[in-house]
Design a protein around this motif. Structure first.
Motif, mmCIF file in Angstrom:
data_model
loop_
_atom_site.group_PDB
_atom_site.id
_atom_site.type_symbol
_atom_site.label_atom_id
_atom_site.label_comp_id
_atom_site.label_asym_id
_atom_site.label_seq_id
_atom_site.Cartn_x
_atom_site.Cartn_y
_atom_site.Cartn_z
ATOM 1 N N ALA A 1 0.830 -1.204 0.000
ATOM 2 C CA ALA A 1 0.000 0.000 0.000
ATOM 3 C C ALA A 1 0.865 1.255 0.000
ATOM 4 N N GLU A 2 1.959 1.236 0.746
ATOM 5 C CA GLU A 2 2.851 2.396 0.796
ATOM 6 C C GLU A 2 3.481 2.658 -0.572
ATOM 7 N N ALA A 3 3.926 1.591 -1.246
ATOM 8 C CA ALA A 3 4.514 1.750 -2.579
ATOM 9 C C ALA A 3 3.476 2.254 -3.576
ATOM 10 N N ALA A 4 2.257 1.732 -3.484
ATOM 11 C CA ALA A 4 1.190 2.172 -4.383
ATOM 12 C C ALA A 4 0.840 3.631 -4.140
ATOM 13 N N GLU A 5 0.844 4.063 -2.893
ATOM 14 C CA GLU A 5 0.532 5.455 -2.597
ATOM 15 C C GLU A 5 1.541 6.396 -3.243
ATOM 16 N N ARG A 6 2.804 6.040 -3.174
ATOM 17 C CA ARG A 6 3.830 6.877 -3.822
ATOM 18 C C ARG A 6 3.588 6.945 -5.326
ATOM 19 N N ALA A 7 3.246 5.806 -5.933
ATOM 20 C CA ALA A 7 3.024 5.766 -7.384
ATOM 21 C C ALA A 7 1.798 6.583 -7.781
ATOM 22 N N VAL A 8 0.723 6.478 -7.015
ATOM 23 C CA VAL A 8 -0.496 7.197 -7.348
ATOM 24 C C VAL A 8 -0.309 8.695 -7.170
ATOM 25 N N ARG A 9 0.379 9.101 -6.102
ATOM 26 C CA ARG A 9 0.650 10.531 -5.905
ATOM 27 C C ARG A 9 1.420 11.124 -7.081
ATOM 28 N N ALA A 10 2.368 10.348 -7.589
ATOM 29 C CA ALA A 10 3.163 10.830 -8.722
ATOM 30 C C ALA A 10 2.359 10.851 -10.014
ATOM 31 N N ALA A 11 1.299 10.035 -10.093
ATOM 32 C CA ALA A 11 0.527 9.891 -11.338
ATOM 33 C C ALA A 11 -0.609 10.893 -11.464
ATOM 34 N N ILE A 12 -1.043 11.480 -10.345
ATOM 35 C CA ILE A 12 -2.171 12.419 -10.366
ATOM 36 C C ILE A 12 -1.649 13.812 -10.039
ATOM 37 N N ARG A 13 -1.859 14.747 -10.972
ATOM 38 C CA ARG A 13 -1.325 16.091 -10.810
ATOM 39 C C ARG A 13 -2.450 17.077 -10.519
ATOM 40 N N ILE A 14 -2.202 17.948 -9.570
ATOM 41 C CA ILE A 14 -3.161 18.977 -9.189
ATOM 42 C C ILE A 14 -2.693 20.310 -9.755
#
Length: 434
Positions: free
Chosen positions: A406-419
Motif C-alpha cells: 500500500a505504501e509503494a502504491a501510494e507513492r506511485a499514485v501521488r506521482a501519477a495524479i497532478r493537481i
C-alpha cells in the motif's frame, strides 16, 4: 518448405514473409514446432520491422485457421466488441448483457491483462466459482441461454494466438500494431461473428498515446476484419484517465455492477451506449447508432441487462443471486487506505499507465507469465480530470494485501495524479472509423 529460422531471417532483413510462411509459422505456434525462443524472436522482429497490409491479413487468417472456427444458428445477430486495452475499462461486463437484452447474441472471447491494462477474464474470475474456461459445447449453451458469454479461448480456438499472446506480455512487444491486429481479430473471426465494433483507446492509459497511432491501429483493424468478411467499425475513445473510477479485478466488477443496477452512470455508461448503439445498428436491431444507443440505455435502466448478466454468471458457475447482492460475494483486500490530496486545486493530469502499473505491483496483474493475480487489490474512488479537490481530500483508495504494498502504491499514485488550475476538455468519443 518453410522453417522458423528462414522466416526469422526474412523478417530481420526487413523483407516480408510470404502468405505460406506466415501460415506455417502460425501452425508451428499451435502445434509446438516453433520453440518459445523462436516465438519471442518472431514477436520482436514483427514489432521492429512490421508487416505490410497483405502480411497483416495473412497472419490474422493464419492464426484464425490454426484452430476451430465456430458457426451459429441463433434467432438474432451474433455481435461482439473488443477494446485495445486501457485502465478501469470494464465495458465488456456491461455491454455484453446489454446487447443480449436487445436481442443480440454475444460470444465474447476475451483475454487476460497485458502490460499495465487489466484483462476481462481476470475480472470475471474474481466472481467466486465462475469459470471462463468453457469447452465449445458449453460455450454455445451459455450463449443461447443467457444471450452472452465472456470466456477464454479454448485450446481449439486460435491456438497460435494463445502462445503469441503470452509471449507479447513478457517481451515488451505488446504495442506492435501488426501483432495487436492479428491477436484481436484471429479470436474474433474464429468466433463466427456477424458484426464487430472496436474500441481503440487513446491517451495516457492506453497503449496508443498519439492520435495518429490510434488512427493507424483502428484503420488496420477495420480494413483487416472487413477483408476477412466481418463487418467492422471502430471508435477511437479517450483514455487520458481511467474509464471507471476503479482499477483492479473485483473493484471493476463492482463498478460495472453499479452501472448495470442504475447506481452509477458516468463515462463507463456513456461509452457502453455508444459502442452498443453502433453494433445494434450494424446488426439490424436499431435504425441507426443513436437509436441503438438509446436502446442500450433502456436495457440498462430497466434492469434487463443486469438480468442477463446474472444468468451468464450462474451458467458459468458463479453465485445464483450474484446481481442481488454482488458486494457480498466479491473478495476484499485486508488493507484499505485513502490517498489525500497534497494541495487544493483541480485534477489537471493523470498518468493512466502509471496507475495501471501501480495495480500490477499490488498483485492485480502479471509482471511475468506465471504470476498469480490477486483479485481483491487495486484502486477505487479515483478522482476524475477536472474535479476540484481540497487539501486532504481523497484522490483514491488503495486496496492492498500488505501495508508495504500500500505504501509503494501510494507513492506511485501521488506521482501519477497532478493537481493544477485547470484540466483539458477531451471528448470521450474522439473519432469513428468505418
Amino acid at each position: 518448405m518453410s522453417d522458423a529460422r528462414a522466416i526469422l531471417g526474412t523478417l530481420r532483413r526487413g523483407d516480408q514473409p510470404s502468405e505460406a510462411d506466415l501460415a506455417w509459422f502460425a501452425q508451428g505456434l499451435a502445434d509446438g514446432e516453433v520453440s518459445d525462443a523462436q516465438a519471442g524472436a518472431f514477436a520482436m522482429a514483427v514489432c521492429l520491422r512490421g508487416l505490410d497490409e497483405g502480411g497483416r491479413v495473412a497472419l490474422t487468417r493464419a492464426m484464425r485457421d490454426s484452430g476451430d472456427c465456430l458457426s451459429w444458428d441463433l434467432p438474432g445477430p451474433v455481435l461482439d466488441k473488443h477494446s485495445t486495452g486501457g485502465v478501469g475499462d470494464c465495458v465488456s461486463l456491461v455491454l455484453a448483457p446489454a446487447l443480449a437484452a436487445c436481442g443480440a447474441y454475444v460470444p465474447m472471447i476475451s483475454g487476460r491483462g497485458l502490460g499495465h491494462t487489466g484483462g476481462t477474464l481476470d475480472k470475471m474470475e474474481s466472481i467466486p466459482g465462475l469459470s471462463t474456461a468453457l469447452d465449445e459445447a458449453r460455450f454455445a449453451e451459455v450463449v443461447r441461454a443467457a444471450g452472452c458469454a465472456i470466456v477464454s479461448a479454448s485450446a481449439e480456438i486460435a491456438p497460435a494466438d494463445k502462445r503469441l499472446y503470452a509471449v507479447r506480455d513478457v517481451t515488451a512487444t505488446v504495442e506492435s500494431l501488426d501483432l495487436i491486429t492479428a491477436s484481436i481479430l484471429s479470436k474474433k473471426l474464429a468466433a463466427g461473428l456477424e458484426g464487430l465494433v472496436l474500441d481503440v483507446k487513446l491517451g495516457s492509459g492506453a497503449f496508443m498515446k498519439r492520435r495518429e497511432d490510434a488512427q493507424a491501429l483502428a484503420g488496420a483493424l477495420v480494413s483487416t476484419a472487413n477483408a476477412a468478411g466481418c463487418p467492422t467499425q471502430a471508435l477511437i475513445t479517450d483514455m487520458s484517465q481511467p474509464l471507471a473510477p476503479a482499477l483492479g479485478n473485483a473493484l471493476e466488477v463492482d463498478a460495472a455492477m453499479r452501472v448495470l443496477t442504475g447506481a452509477a452512470q458516468g463515462r463507463l455508461h456513456e461509452i457502453t451506449c455508444a459502442l452498443g448503439g453502433a453494433l445494434l445498428a450494424s446488426g439490424g436491431l436499431a435504425q441507426d447508432a443513436e437509436a441503438g444507443a438509446a436502446a442500450i440505455a433502456e436495457a440498462v435502466a430497466s434492469g434487463r441487462a443486469a438480468e442477463h448478466f446474472g444468468r451468464m454468471v450462474q451458467a458459468m458457475g458463479g453465485p445464483v443471486h450474484f446481481t442481488d447482492d454482488w458486494q457480498r460475494f466479491l473478495p476484499e483486500a485486508p488493507v484499505i487506505r485513502e490517498i489525500a490530496a497534497p494541495a487544493a486545486g483541480v485534477v489537471s493530469e493523470m498518468d493512466g499507465e502509471a496507475l495501471g502499473l501501480a495495480v500490477v505491483h499490488l498483485g492485480g496483474g502479471r509482471r511475468v507469465e506465471s504470476d498469480v493475480v490477486d483479485p481483491a487489490v487495486g484502486l477505487s474512488d479515483v478522482v476524475s480530470l477536472g474535479d476540484r479537490v481540497d487539501r486532504g481530500q481523497p484522490l483514491a483508495r488503495i486496496h492492498a494485501a500488505r501495508e508495504s504494498q500500500a505504501e509503494a502504491a501510494e507513492r506511485a499514485v501521488r506521482a501519477a495524479i497532478r493537481i493544477g488550475e485547470a484540466a483539458p476538455e477531451t471528448p470521450l468519443i474522439v473519432e469513428r472509423i468505418g
